[in-house]
Scaffold this active site. Sequence first.
Site, PDB file in Angstrom:
ATOM      1  N   LYS A   1      45.699  38.603  51.092  1.00  0.00           N
ATOM      2  CA  LYS A   1      45.677  37.370  50.287  1.00  0.00           C
ATOM      3  C   LYS A   1      46.214  37.661  48.887  1.00  0.00           C
ATOM      4  CE  LYS A   1      42.997  35.219  47.535  1.00  0.00           C
ATOM      5  NZ  LYS A   1      44.050  34.683  46.647  1.00  0.00           N
TER       6      LYS A   1
ATOM      7  N   CYS B   1      45.439  46.743  34.299  1.00  0.00           N
ATOM      8  CA  CYS B   1      44.059  47.228  34.292  1.00  0.00           C
ATOM      9  C   CYS B   1      43.896  48.490  33.459  1.00  0.00           C
ATOM     10  CB  CYS B   1      43.596  47.468  35.721  1.00  0.00           C
ATOM     11  SG  CYS B   1      44.762  48.463  36.666  1.00  0.00           S
TER      12      CYS B   1
ATOM     13  N   GLU C   1      37.242  43.463  28.584  1.00  0.00           N
ATOM     14  CA  GLU C   1      38.659  43.555  28.938  1.00  0.00           C
ATOM     15  C   GLU C   1      39.308  42.225  28.572  1.00  0.00           C
ATOM     16  OE1 GLU C   1      39.886  43.421  33.201  1.00  0.00           O
ATOM     17  OE2 GLU C   1      41.051  45.190  32.659  1.00  0.00           O
TER      18      GLU C   1
ATOM     19  N   GLU D   1      39.079  48.008  42.761  1.00  0.00           N
ATOM     20  CA  GLU D   1      39.789  48.478  41.569  1.00  0.00           C
ATOM     21  C   GLU D   1      39.668  47.363  40.549  1.00  0.00           C
ATOM     22  OE1 GLU D   1      42.089  48.717  38.881  1.00  0.00           O
ATOM     23  OE2 GLU D   1      43.904  49.011  40.090  1.00  0.00           O
TER      24      GLU D   1
HETATM   25  P1  NAI Z   1      40.079  37.360  39.920  1.00  0.00           P
HETATM   26  O1  NAI Z   1      39.232  38.564  40.115  1.00  0.00           O
HETATM   27  O2  NAI Z   1      39.469  36.018  40.043  1.00  0.00           O
HETATM   28  O3  NAI Z   1      41.343  37.411  40.944  1.00  0.00           O
HETATM   29  C1  NAI Z   1      41.807  38.519  41.669  1.00  0.00           C
HETATM   30  C2  NAI Z   1      41.954  38.155  43.137  1.00  0.00           C
HETATM   31  O4  NAI Z   1      40.671  37.849  43.684  1.00  0.00           O
HETATM   32  C3  NAI Z   1      42.815  36.917  43.407  1.00  0.00           C
HETATM   33  O5  NAI Z   1      43.542  37.110  44.599  1.00  0.00           O
HETATM   34  C4  NAI Z   1      41.777  35.832  43.600  1.00  0.00           C
HETATM   35  O6  NAI Z   1      42.237  34.742  44.382  1.00  0.00           O
HETATM   36  C5  NAI Z   1      40.692  36.588  44.326  1.00  0.00           C
HETATM   37  N1  NAI Z   1      39.347  35.980  44.233  1.00  0.00           N
HETATM   38  C6  NAI Z   1      38.840  35.195  43.245  1.00  0.00           C
HETATM   39  N2  NAI Z   1      37.584  34.815  43.534  1.00  0.00           N
HETATM   40  C7  NAI Z   1      37.276  35.376  44.719  1.00  0.00           C
HETATM   41  C8  NAI Z   1      36.116  35.369  45.555  1.00  0.00           C
HETATM   42  N3  NAI Z   1      35.008  34.704  45.203  1.00  0.00           N
HETATM   43  N4  NAI Z   1      36.131  36.085  46.696  1.00  0.00           N
HETATM   44  C9  NAI Z   1      37.211  36.783  47.057  1.00  0.00           C
HETATM   45  N5  NAI Z   1      38.358  36.817  46.332  1.00  0.00           N
HETATM   46  C10 NAI Z   1      38.388  36.127  45.169  1.00  0.00           C
HETATM   47  O7  NAI Z   1      40.752  37.494  38.502  1.00  0.00           O
HETATM   48  P2  NAI Z   1      41.328  36.318  37.558  1.00  0.00           P
HETATM   49  O8  NAI Z   1      40.336  35.229  37.382  1.00  0.00           O
HETATM   50  O9  NAI Z   1      42.649  35.944  38.050  1.00  0.00           O
HETATM   51  O10 NAI Z   1      41.445  37.115  36.190  1.00  0.00           O
HETATM   52  C11 NAI Z   1      40.297  37.259  35.361  1.00  0.00           C
HETATM   53  C12 NAI Z   1      40.245  38.615  34.729  1.00  0.00           C
HETATM   54  O11 NAI Z   1      40.142  39.620  35.723  1.00  0.00           O
HETATM   55  C13 NAI Z   1      41.467  38.992  33.952  1.00  0.00           C
HETATM   56  O12 NAI Z   1      41.470  38.412  32.693  1.00  0.00           O
HETATM   57  C14 NAI Z   1      41.315  40.487  33.914  1.00  0.00           C
HETATM   58  O13 NAI Z   1      40.404  40.851  32.921  1.00  0.00           O
HETATM   59  C15 NAI Z   1      40.724  40.824  35.271  1.00  0.00           C
HETATM   60  N6  NAI Z   1      41.757  41.258  36.226  1.00  0.00           N
HETATM   61  C16 NAI Z   1      41.883  42.596  36.463  1.00  0.00           C
HETATM   62  C17 NAI Z   1      42.889  43.056  37.292  1.00  0.00           C
HETATM   63  C18 NAI Z   1      43.062  44.503  37.559  1.00  0.00           C
HETATM   64  O14 NAI Z   1      44.188  44.940  37.783  1.00  0.00           O
HETATM   65  N7  NAI Z   1      42.020  45.295  37.614  1.00  0.00           N
HETATM   66  C19 NAI Z   1      43.853  42.144  37.907  1.00  0.00           C
HETATM   67  C20 NAI Z   1      43.597  40.753  37.660  1.00  0.00           C
HETATM   68  C21 NAI Z   1      42.585  40.351  36.826  1.00  0.00           C
END
Ligand code: NAI
Length: 495
Positions: A186, A296, A393, A262
């Site tokens: 996904k 990240c 972050e 991660e």
């Molecule tokens: P997110 O954690 O919501 O999104 C990442 C992935 O998880 C997306 O594919 C999303 O559709 C999916 N997701 C969201 N809710 C879910 C759920 N309940 N169950 C399963 N999958 C789910 O991150 P978001 O809201 O896009 O970004 C928020 C913050 O997260 C950013 O500002 C950043 O701080 C952090 N982040 C960190 C990343 C990293 O590389 N470690 C990458 C993206 C975001």
Amino acid sequence: MASDLFNGRLEDVKFTQLFVNGSFVDSLSGKTFQTIDPRTGDVIAAVAEGTKEDVDAAVQAARHAFDSGPWPRFPGSERGRILMKLADLIDQNAEELAALDAIDAGKLYRWSKTEISSVANMLRYYAGAADKIHGEVLKMSREFHAYTLLEPIGVVGHIIPWNFPSTMFFAKVSPSLAAGCTMVVKPAEQTPLSALFYAHLAKLAGIPDGVLNVITGFGPTAGAAISSHMDIDKVSFTGSTQVGREVMQAAAKSNLKQVSLELGGKSPIIIFDDADVDKAVELALIGVLYNKGEICAAGSRVFVQEGIYDEFEKKLVQKAKAWAVGDPFDPNVQQGPQVDKKQFEKILSYIEHGKREGATLLTGGKAVGNRGYYIEPTVFINVEEDMVIAQDEIFGPVMVLMKFKTMEEAIKSANNTKYGLAAGIVTKNIDIANTVSRSIRAGTIWINCYFAFGDDVPFGGYKMSGFGKEHGMEAVHKYLQVKSVVTPIYNSPWL
Ligand code: NAI
Ligand code: MG
């Protein structure tokens, strides 16, 4: 030129449907969602919105491909051959793929092109690994022959973030394909386009139907359907700490599937008095501004020793002010727009919070232009370690700059975080470099460099940055399980 190819016009985007069991299909509900160009806020394309029912169909296809299909049964060399072919197809389509990520995520087109050739090489690394997966013969005792088999874990769910749509896709997909798993992927709802293109190329390369399924859609629906699915054996997630926690809970509450996470970071870069100040400024700026801070491992907390601090601060401001923010297709630009409105507003609100907390804005702090999601390179000084801007972050072009006196003080401050993804050290003194690298609780330490990733170098977190490594053979082992086989040799009392 690719930027003309992709002006946000629907007819330019070839793949917008779900990829299930080897075919592009509409979502079962027929619903779609819009993916947005962060340069303008305009719609690029409508993409199929997968939900639980679509995830179920994809898991069913993946389960069938795992239980009765050829992929897990191929000799490793055959999986490797197909992955090599996929790598070549990616190279052949690099410009189009790079343009898709650039327009979907606001990534610099030229860096995106480098990223696409890196993912092709990452695939080649795992293609080479596919026929080198084996267990070991164990000693046990004279009466028994004991050995281990490494078997693919089964059906895997991959949940991908938006900041590196291609790298994150292949960091998960390539080692799990090499291991012989089948999967449902996904992509993030902000950046669904390149993943669907990869599904098309995977089919052309000869990956059998059902092995690689791609369900575009939202986290709380399609993502949650993966983490709570009763027939997925492992979920691999990259994204926010909060959602990582939810994924782990869903795994625990459903079928106890294995989990690797991660998550975020607030990585320190520690610069000692003996550093070349100009080079250290470059390193620190790239450390926080690369991919507009949406990475990240961003080195968002910079600690500079007092002897060079004033010179460092002065040069940093000059360079940050000259940093070119603008259209990611312009070859002179160094920083494109943040991925979407939500992330843009989140970063600006952290900047406001930093000011309210009493930190001083040294440079930046504002949006750029009045269209799209651009933010100035931003540096805060007079920052206390426990301020929100020094702990959370931010995931944007925002650095907190702090001064330190002694190595011991720097180590203590650097470790004052719930995260532990990476750290940077700048010094010519090998004793300091060795001591600090062993004292920082983080999964990757870069000495006199930053963001130096390698296909064979494991990457992943300590503490609340998650667990389970990506890259290297460690990543293949995440998608394998160990079976022990024991049989008597002679004079068996058992038979
Ligand atoms: P997110 O954690 O919501 O999104 C990442 C992935 O998880 C997306 O594919 C999303 O559709 C999916 N997701 C969201 N809710 C879910 C759920 N309940 N169950 C399963 N999958 C789910 O991150 P978001 O809201 O896009 O970004 C928020 C913050 O997260 C950013 O500002 C950043 O701080 C952090 N982040 C960190 C990343 C990293 O590389 N470690 C990458 C993206 C975001
Ligand atoms: Mg988008």
